[in-house]
Every structure is written in C-alpha cells, then in structure tokens.
Design a protein around this motif. Structure first.
Motif, mmCIF file in Angstrom:
data_model
loop_
_atom_site.group_PDB
_atom_site.id
_atom_site.type_symbol
_atom_site.label_atom_id
_atom_site.label_comp_id
_atom_site.label_asym_id
_atom_site.label_seq_id
_atom_site.Cartn_x
_atom_site.Cartn_y
_atom_site.Cartn_z
ATOM 1 N N VAL A 1 93.686 21.660 59.498
ATOM 2 C CA VAL A 1 94.494 20.561 59.102
ATOM 3 C C VAL A 1 94.138 19.236 59.313
ATOM 4 O O VAL A 1 93.557 18.324 58.629
ATOM 5 C CB VAL A 1 96.031 20.770 58.899
ATOM 6 C CG1 VAL A 1 96.786 19.425 58.354
ATOM 7 C CG2 VAL A 1 96.519 21.989 58.249
ATOM 8 N N ARG A 2 93.937 19.178 60.717
ATOM 9 C CA ARG A 2 93.397 17.984 61.176
ATOM 10 C C ARG A 2 92.072 17.506 60.807
ATOM 11 O O ARG A 2 91.713 16.274 60.753
ATOM 12 C CB ARG A 2 93.464 17.841 62.786
ATOM 13 C CG ARG A 2 94.868 17.477 63.429
ATOM 14 C CD ARG A 2 94.375 17.408 64.798
ATOM 15 N NE ARG A 2 93.850 18.327 65.772
ATOM 16 C CZ ARG A 2 94.394 19.276 66.038
ATOM 17 N NH1 ARG A 2 95.720 19.698 65.861
ATOM 18 N NH2 ARG A 2 93.671 20.214 66.802
ATOM 19 N N THR A 3 91.102 18.493 60.575
ATOM 20 C CA THR A 3 89.822 17.987 60.247
ATOM 21 C C THR A 3 89.576 18.110 59.017
ATOM 22 O O THR A 3 88.475 17.406 58.406
ATOM 23 C CB THR A 3 88.656 19.233 60.841
ATOM 24 O OG1 THR A 3 89.284 20.479 60.500
ATOM 25 C CG2 THR A 3 88.788 19.391 62.429
ATOM 26 N N THR B 1 90.318 15.263 53.108
ATOM 27 C CA THR B 1 90.783 15.075 52.093
ATOM 28 C C THR B 1 92.461 15.093 51.863
ATOM 29 O O THR B 1 93.154 14.848 50.870
ATOM 30 C CB THR B 1 90.368 15.568 50.675
ATOM 31 O OG1 THR B 1 90.638 17.165 50.898
ATOM 32 C CG2 THR B 1 88.855 15.528 50.611
ATOM 33 N N GLY B 2 92.961 16.017 53.074
ATOM 34 C CA GLY B 2 94.464 16.437 52.914
ATOM 35 C C GLY B 2 94.549 17.783 52.117
ATOM 36 O O GLY B 2 95.842 18.040 51.912
ATOM 37 N N ALA B 3 93.375 18.319 51.674
ATOM 38 C CA ALA B 3 93.478 19.597 50.840
ATOM 39 C C ALA B 3 94.337 20.568 51.871
ATOM 40 O O ALA B 3 95.270 21.261 51.043
ATOM 41 C CB ALA B 3 92.332 20.226 50.310
ATOM 42 N N SER B 4 94.020 20.732 53.014
ATOM 43 C CA SER B 4 94.655 21.629 53.855
ATOM 44 C C SER B 4 95.884 20.958 54.515
ATOM 45 O O SER B 4 95.808 19.922 55.047
ATOM 46 C CB SER B 4 93.814 21.686 55.218
ATOM 47 O OG SER B 4 92.708 22.901 54.758
ATOM 48 N N HIS B 5 97.031 21.524 54.345
ATOM 49 C CA HIS B 5 98.203 21.049 54.657
ATOM 50 C C HIS B 5 99.243 22.135 55.175
ATOM 51 O O HIS B 5 99.130 23.154 54.842
ATOM 52 C CB HIS B 5 98.877 20.076 53.676
ATOM 53 C CG HIS B 5 98.933 20.950 52.271
ATOM 54 N ND1 HIS B 5 97.870 21.807 51.310
ATOM 55 C CD2 HIS B 5 100.280 21.464 51.667
ATOM 56 C CE1 HIS B 5 98.813 22.138 50.663
ATOM 57 N NE2 HIS B 5 99.761 22.127 50.622
ATOM 58 N N VAL B 6 100.245 21.527 55.466
ATOM 59 C CA VAL B 6 101.377 22.555 55.920
ATOM 60 C C VAL B 6 102.542 22.439 55.116
ATOM 61 O O VAL B 6 102.948 21.316 54.743
ATOM 62 C CB VAL B 6 101.818 22.434 57.529
ATOM 63 C CG1 VAL B 6 103.020 23.288 58.154
ATOM 64 C CG2 VAL B 6 100.762 22.481 58.422
#
Ligand code: SF4
Ligand code: SF4
Length: 177
Positions: free
Chosen positions: A66-68, A71-76
């Motif tokens: 998520v940190r890397t 674009t914010g596509a990876s999120h929690v």
C-alpha cells in the motif's frame, strides 16, 4: 473488527480444493491464482518433517504494498483487508516488488490482483470460498477482535507462526503448527 485466517499445517493434505474454489469464486484467469499450495521439507534424512501450507496474501497490518502504490489503488478496507481498485491501478508493479510474499500478480486486463479474503462474501455473512470448501477444515476465518471467534480460540490454544516475520509486515494469516 480485524479479520484473520488460521491455516492448520497438520491437517492440510495438499488437495488444492482451496485454490480451485478461489479461482472459480473470484474469476481468476486461467494460469493465475490468488492462493497456492507450498510443500516445505525441513530437517535432514531420515529425520525429515514435511509441511503443507495453503498460502495467500497475509492481509498485513504494516503494508509495503500500500505504501509503495503511487495512485492509491492499493488500499486497506474495514477489517484490515488489503484491496486493489482495478480502475485506479496503472500496472506499474511497485506493489508486486514490495510484497515479501509474492502474493500479487498482473491480471491480463492490466491491473494487479490478489486475495481479498473474499470480502464480497464476508459482507453477506459468508466465509471465504477457500474456507468453505476445505475438506479437512484446516482453514478458519474470523474476527481477531472477538475473543470468542474460532480464530481467536485457535491462536490461544495452538502453537502458530507467521511467514517471514523478519519483514515486519505483521501478517494476519497464521499457520498452526
Ligand atoms: S502479503 Fe503482500 S500483498 Fe498482502 S498485505 Fe502483505 S505485503 Fe501486501
Ligand atoms: S501496480 Fe497498481 S496497485 Fe500496484 S503499485 Fe502500481 S498502481 Fe498501485
């Protein structure tokens, strides 16, 4: 709410039913997978110890993926589930590089995909597809914040380990040993 999974390495027979159920449930393209079976042998002959593990994204607390993501596509999302929004993913692969568990893959449609703890099922009160089909019941899914959940009880009663603890990712898939 903090979702987690336990995987009993003493019960797994390596049948891959969990892998097939996940592929079907989540429309995973042919040749790819969101979960997989690992056969690990430790010790030296004749004192060998074999372990079978059903592995997937560890839904970590500390998430390099998520940190890397630029674009914010990876999120929690709620419950600590790590997800990818396909429409926001540019397919740069930074998250794939960052994950110590090789838990993500490039979907042929141009985005990165991974296990979601079947959040679409969980929202409806169902368990994950892999847990639902496992013939030996070696997979258990539930809420770690609930002391009476099956996962909480198993983690209290059994010895367990997480994969690559040295990575500092705080995984939430626990392997019962
Ligand atoms: S296992 Fe990999 S993809 Fe899953 S949350 Fe942890 S670092 Fe991210
Ligand atoms: S591949 Fe997609 S999800 Fe992964 S870091 Fe790049 S934009 Fe984010």
């Amino acid at each position: 709410m903090r979702y987690a999974m336990t995987m009993d390495t003493r019960k797994c027979v390596g049948c891959s039913d969990c892998v097939v159920a996940c592929q079907t449930e989540n429309n995973v393209p042919l040749g790819y997978c969101r979960d997989w079976i690992v056969e690990h042998t430790a010790g030296t002959y004749p004192h060998l110890d074999m372990e079978l593990r059903s592995e997937r994204c560890n839904q970590c607390d500390n998430t390099p993926c998520v940190r890397t993501c630029p674009t914010g596509a990876s999120h929690v999302i709620e419950g600590g589930i790590v997800k990818v929004t396909p429409e926001e993913c540019i397919g740069c692969g930074a998250c794939i590089q960052a994950c110590p568990y090789d838990a993500r893959y490039f979907h042929p449609d141009g985005y990165v995909d991974k296990c979601t703890f079947c959040d679409h099922r969980v929202k409806k009160g169902q368990t994950t597809a892999c847990v639902a089909v496992c013939p030996t019941k070696c997979l258990t899914f539930g809420d770690l914040d609930d002391p009476n959940s099956d996962v909480s009880k198993l983690l209290r009663d059994r010895k367990w380990k997480v994969l690559a603890p040295e990575a500092g990712t705080k995984p939430h898939v626990f392997f019962l040993t």
